[in-house]
Scaffold this active site. Sequence first.
Site: not given
Length: 261
Positions: A66-67, A168, A172, A261
């Site tokens: 697991d990272v 999430y 990011k 856009w």
Amino acid sequence: MTDLFRLDGAVAFVSGAAGHLGRPMARILGEAGAHVILNGRSREKLEAYAGELKADGISSEVAPFDVADTAAVRTFFASRQRLDVLVNNAILMQGKPFAALEPSDFAVTYMSGVTAVFEAARAALPALKNAAAAAGEARIVNIASMYGVVSPDKRIYAKPEQASPFHYGPAKAALLQLTRHLAAEFAPERIRVNALVPGPFPRPQVSDDDPAFAARLAGKTMLNRFGRADEIAGPLLFLATKASSFVTGAALAVDGGWTAW
């Protein structure tokens, strides 16, 4: 020109390598000549995919950890003498409605998607420096998201379970800024750090399960369709090779025009 996109003799690490986008990313690096280290939490899935790659003549090995496990990350990368390409793709999160989110949900997502990327980059630095000394440069590619750039359009998500998890996008967005910081930190070492910013790449069953939702999703892009998983491969290969030798600290959108856009 073809040589610019080759990775012969290189070693590449891909986290989340058995996942929807991880698989084509690992494959394209292997097809370009790299020995690919497949990382993820499921040894069974990784070994099955390694078998598929071997059948196609691609060299790989599995690294099941697991990272988000900092000790495991440090132990693994300390054992590697050379690493030419580090692809940080994995993230862990549980989809929950807005009202049900807890601070722990953010903590898990940030740990796996942001802090773990920092830890992997720092732990891999000696191996990356060795690769840069041998080949002229090394590369890190972080996998971000369109929702690190723009917010979800709630009008296209008719069902709560379809919506992008609220924790999430912020993770990011943090990953994009971490990419810039790492690029500045590692540039003197001849290690380039960039991010891919994928748009809608739903799994194939989405179109079968809810065609109306799939149409709304596709309609948000300029190309009026969503991406196929294999379409992430070319942009990744660009950032992972000398084809992008003067590119660092950048975020490359692969979203069909969604964020334009």
